[in-house]
Design an enzyme around this catalytic site. Structure first.
Site, PDB file in Angstrom:
ATOM      1  N   CYS A  47       0.823  -1.215   0.000  1.00 19.66           N
ATOM      2  CA  CYS A  47       0.000   0.000   0.000  1.00 19.66           C
ATOM      3  C   CYS A  47       0.860   1.269   0.000  1.00 19.66           C
ATOM      4  CB  CYS A  47      -0.891  -0.022   1.233  1.00 19.66           C
ATOM      5  SG  CYS A  47      -1.999   1.356   1.300  1.00 19.66           S
TER       6      CYS A  47
ATOM      7  N   GLU B 213      -4.783  -3.961  -4.271  1.00 24.86           N
ATOM      8  CA  GLU B 213      -6.065  -3.732  -4.947  1.00 24.86           C
ATOM      9  C   GLU B 213      -6.132  -2.333  -5.546  1.00 24.86           C
ATOM     10  OE1 GLU B 213      -8.928  -5.883  -5.449  1.00 24.86           O
ATOM     11  OE2 GLU B 213      -7.177  -7.161  -5.223  1.00 24.86           O
TER      12      GLU B 213
ATOM     13  N   ARG C 123     -12.741   0.544  -4.427  1.00 25.84           N
ATOM     14  CA  ARG C 123     -12.308   0.666  -3.028  1.00 25.84           C
ATOM     15  C   ARG C 123     -12.072   2.124  -2.632  1.00 25.84           C
ATOM     16  NH1 ARG C 123      -7.490  -0.879  -1.051  1.00 25.84           N
ATOM     17  NH2 ARG C 123      -8.258  -1.949   0.768  1.00 25.84           N
TER      18      ARG C 123
HETATM   19  P1  RVP Z   1      -0.531  -6.808   4.141  1.00 24.66           P
HETATM   20  O1  RVP Z   1      -1.019  -7.977   4.946  1.00 24.66           O
HETATM   21  O2  RVP Z   1       0.443  -5.968   4.880  1.00 24.66           O
HETATM   22  O3  RVP Z   1      -0.020  -7.225   2.799  1.00 24.66           O
HETATM   23  O4  RVP Z   1      -1.795  -5.851   3.910  1.00 24.66           O
HETATM   24  C1  RVP Z   1      -2.982  -6.290   3.315  1.00 24.66           C
HETATM   25  C2  RVP Z   1      -3.988  -5.159   3.368  1.00 24.66           C
HETATM   26  O5  RVP Z   1      -3.526  -4.048   2.583  1.00 24.66           O
HETATM   27  C3  RVP Z   1      -5.355  -5.469   2.790  1.00 24.66           C
HETATM   28  O6  RVP Z   1      -6.186  -6.207   3.644  1.00 24.66           O
HETATM   29  C4  RVP Z   1      -5.904  -4.076   2.502  1.00 24.66           C
HETATM   30  O7  RVP Z   1      -6.459  -3.471   3.639  1.00 24.66           O
HETATM   31  C5  RVP Z   1      -4.653  -3.300   2.129  1.00 24.66           C
HETATM   32  N1  RVP Z   1      -4.524  -3.109   0.682  1.00 24.66           N
HETATM   33  C6  RVP Z   1      -4.884  -3.931  -0.335  1.00 24.66           C
HETATM   34  N2  RVP Z   1      -4.556  -3.331  -1.491  1.00 24.66           N
HETATM   35  C7  RVP Z   1      -4.010  -2.161  -1.162  1.00 24.66           C
HETATM   36  C8  RVP Z   1      -3.509  -1.144  -2.072  1.00 24.66           C
HETATM   37  O8  RVP Z   1      -3.387  -1.352  -3.268  1.00 24.66           O
HETATM   38  N3  RVP Z   1      -3.179   0.012  -1.537  1.00 24.66           N
HETATM   39  N4  RVP Z   1      -3.975  -2.042   0.178  1.00 24.66           N
END
Ligand code: RVP
Length: 505
Positions: free
Chosen positions: A320, A409, A419
């Site tokens: 993210c 995502e 989202r």
């Molecule tokens: P991690 O477990 O640290 O990989 O984080 C997963 C989380 O990151 C997801 O459950 C969602 O809340 C968030 N996410 C998913 N896509 C993205 C993005 O593209 N920014 N962020």
């Protein structure tokens, strides 16, 4: 004037647990990780849906499909099938989980008679499956024509463009069983005929399932399986705040046990409208989580709107980049601590307990323990689960090491702009996530067993046998940057030069 928080917001890495007294009776084998998933009147009624382990898989195309859902429910957690796909295909995934019978596998690696040996080899590499049924249409459910296993071809002797029809074991040479055969009966046939797998067909010879030799024992040994009243696995599904009027009925019809609005920022009227729509059409029969929020106000807003659970976390996900692109977010530890306080305050006032989920930013297994100690009822993980055989993404070789693909995502690859709903039509957009690799780590079952043992062992160090007890007894301390160095291996010459973090998570 803008509001300033006095304290910086902190991440899990900035905390440690100080152990408490461990009574002799407190051993990992006795720890119970059961935890509530949805809102309930604590002290007055049973929570309608509980998890047997405090882990759920992220609402992401690289993480949660029907295979992941079955694998995780087998261990006691739940997956939220990704919503960034057509309503039909998401509902079909949910339906496949609900139709799944332990030990009966719906094959996802199916061949047609015209598939070439080259494609077979590529599929095996990609999925890790070496048994592939051949059907007339190349799909599960088609007429069974044969099976291909590694014993059917020799790469050194055969041309890569050889068609499957020329080297498969044909239907007439296969032992098959018919629909309605029990797992025990299937297992007996497998042993009597010395088979590795047994196709189960319907009255028209269409392929329904495969039963594998090794699965029988495995499926007898899953005491924590998360099942509904009809002994089907529990499964969740992601929705968005745009097409809920069409998506929710399809998912409910397919059998989804719980829904979750998938949004990077949940303190919004769009979420309230989505929850209200669900309440208006289904009352409390359909369970719906919401989020993500990072403070007391966000929690109150969604709790009052009727959310069944609330996810916490903005910008902490491994893939993210929301904090970089938009400058919004909060350290995951601080967000979890504040929202947990808000949940307890809400419970004191109303008698209603709304579970919270710490979502994203779990890097080490001990971060899960920290999140639970800080008040999370369960955690959501993306990167963690993406590394396993059961995740839907491709397994690829990068610089001599197996990796799995993992993308956000909000990345250009996913283009899940739903989202990031701010209402109205989307004309301009920007990325909030990246596309990446994560080291391939093997099967979910093997990895989760180690993770859970670590959590239980930490809980015992704090003298706790249940999650609520752990939360009550936990003593958390922040760490200085020099004490982080002290916490790793230091002042020795390591024989294995791979950093610990790359070997174990
Ligand atoms: P991690 O477990 O640290 O990989 O984080 C997963 C989380 O990151 C997801 O459950 C969602 O809340 C968030 N996410 C998913 N896509 C993205 C993005 O593209 N920014 N962020």
């Amino acid at each position: 004037m803008a509001f300033y928080y006095e304290e910086p917001s902190r991440t899990f890495n900035e905390y440690l647990l100080v152990p408490g007294h461990t009574p002799a009776s407190c051993i990992p084998a006795k720890v119970d990780l059961k935890t509530p998933l949805v809102r309930y009147r604590k002290g007055q009624e049973e929570c309608p849906i509980s998890l047997n382990i405090p882990m759920v898989s992220a609402i992401m195309a690289a993480v949660s499909d029907d295979h992941m859902a079955v694998a995780l429910a087998t261990e006691g957690g739940i997956s939220f099938i990704y919503g960034n796909q057509t309503i039909e295909s998401e509902a079909a995934m949910v339906a496949r989980v609900k139709a799944y019978k332990a030990g009966f596998v719906v094959s996802d690696t199916n061949l047609s008679p015209d598939t070439t040996l080259e494609e077979v080899v590529a599929l095996k590499e990609q999925t890790g499956h070496s048994t592939m049924p051949v059907t007339d249409n190349g799909q599960a459910g088609g007429k069974l024509l044969g099976i291909v296993t590694e014993r059917d071809y020799r790469l050194s002797r055969m041309s890569l463009d050889t068609k499957v029809s020329e080297f498969m074991t044909p239907r007439e040479n296969l032992v098959v069983a018919t629909e309605g055969t029990s797992l025990k009966e299937a297992n007996d046939i497998i042993w009597d005929h010395k088979l590795n797998s047994l196709p189960i067909v319907d009255a028209n010879d269409n392929l329904c399932y495969l039963v594998f030799r090794q699965d029988y024992d495995t499926h007898k040994e899953n005491p924590l399986e998360l099942l509904d009243n009809e002994k089907r696995y529990l499964v969740g599904a992601g929705i968005n705040s745009r097409d809920y009027a069409e998506r929710v009925p399809a998912l409910v019809e397919a059998g989804a046990d719980v829904l979750c609005i998938d949004s990077s920022e949940g303190y919004s009227d769009w979420q309230k409208m989505t929850i209200e729509w669900v309440r208006e059409h289904y009352g409390n029969d359909v369970k719906i989580g919401a989020g993500n929020v990072v403070d007391r106000e966000g929690f109150r807003f969604l709790a009052e709107a009727g959310a069944d659970f609330i996810k916490v976390g903005i910008g902490g996900g491994s893939i993210c980049i929301t904090r970089e692109t938009k400058g919004i977010g909060r350290g995951q530890a601080t967000a979890t601590i504040e929202v947990a306080k808000a949940r307890d305050e809400y419970f004191e006032e109303t008698g209603i307990y709304v579970p919270i989920c710490s979502d994203g930013g779990i890097v080490y297994d001990h971060h899960i323990s920290l999140a639970l100690a800080m008040g999370a009822d369960f955690v959501m993980l993306g990167r963690y689960f993406a590394r396993f055989d059961e995740s839907p993404s491709a397994k690829v070789m990068v610089n001599g090491t197996y990796m799995k693909e993992y993308w956000g995502e909000g990345s250009a690859r996913a283009r899940n702009w739903g989202r990031y709903d701010l209402g109205g039509k989307k004309s301009l957009s920007f990325e909030e996530g990246v596309d990446s690799y994560v080291p391939y780590a093997g099967s979910l079952k093997d990895n989760i067993a180690v993770t859970l043992l670590k959590i239980k062992s930490t809980m015992c160090n704090c003298g706790a046998l249940t999650i609520p007890e752990f939360r009550d007894k936990a003593k958390l301390t922040t760490v200085s940057s020099t004490s982080i160095v002290e916490g790793g291996a230091h002042d020795v010459l390591l024989k294995d030069k791979t950093p610990y973090a790359s070997r174990v998570r």
